[in-house]
Design an enzyme around this catalytic site. Sequence first.
Site, PDB file in Angstrom:
ATOM      1  N   TYR A   1      -7.521  -0.421  -1.859  1.00  0.00           N
ATOM      2  CA  TYR A   1      -8.530   0.319  -2.624  1.00  0.00           C
ATOM      3  C   TYR A   1      -9.892  -0.364  -2.580  1.00  0.00           C
ATOM      4  CZ  TYR A   1      -4.481   2.654  -4.838  1.00  0.00           C
ATOM      5  OH  TYR A   1      -3.326   3.339  -5.091  1.00  0.00           O
TER       6      TYR A   1
ATOM      7  N   HIS B   1       2.945  -0.896  -0.254  1.00  0.00           N
ATOM      8  CA  HIS B   1       2.210   0.355  -0.453  1.00  0.00           C
ATOM      9  C   HIS B   1       2.851   1.548   0.263  1.00  0.00           C
ATOM     10  CE1 HIS B   1      -2.125   1.637  -1.658  1.00  0.00           C
ATOM     11  NE2 HIS B   1      -1.270   2.597  -1.901  1.00  0.00           N
TER      12      HIS B   1
END
Length: 271
Positions: free
Chosen positions: A50, A108
């Site tokens: 992110y 992830h």
Amino acid sequence: MKEKQFTFYNGTTVPYIGFGTWQIPNEEAYDAVTMTIKNGYTHIDTALAYRNEENVGKAIKDSGLSRDAIFLTSKLPAKIKGYDETLEAFNTTLTNLGMDYIDLYLIHAPWPWDEIGKDCTKENIQTWKAMEKLYNDKKICAIGVSNFSIEDIQALIDACDIVPMANQIPFYIGRDQKDLLAFCKTNNILVEAYSPLATGDILDSPKIVGMAKKYNVTPAQLSIRYCIEKETLPLPKSIHESRIIENSQLDFTISPADVEILDAIKDVREN
């Protein structure tokens, strides 16, 4: 919200709603997380991919709350696989956040985002073994995965010592992932529901709008509460304070009959 929690099978507790920071740029993350904590959230979700860990960590430190009052999640980038690579990436995350430990650390995805579906089983096993080391070294309170299928999780269970404690997946009305949810429940894996509002697509569904009126709540509140009724942990995201507050006001329950009606919705854009 602080009093309502889920518990991982290792006994670690986590607030039953979290604040997701996906697509919040680093320059906006500080204000968003500061505002979120001010309004009662103590569960913050970020990721190395992110690119906002630095300001997420700074906002937590500047909040005035003790470190153990915040539940912080971050994630190993999907493209990073392997034992040493995982340890290195985790250290980068700790440095970015300015923290000594992370409450929950996730792989992830089982494959790189530009190679969705690629078989990375061997690499994921080595990655998970590094996660186990970090957990055993008490650098992480709980370890898990994200976007993993039944087969992906089973491969880790068969080859490693620790069963994942969480699986963070897209979960919302119209996408209940029934089989995967059942598998996770059988293995005591907590499902975290990201995109509980289907990135906004869900909010104009006539059936959802109508049922929200019945409960005197917003479509967003109904949709987030649905995730909790399904025993999943929702991670709504917003940079607007009014919506951040609204998304946490979930002190109502949806009747089993109405949950069944919502379960039957298969495409929110048509219902």
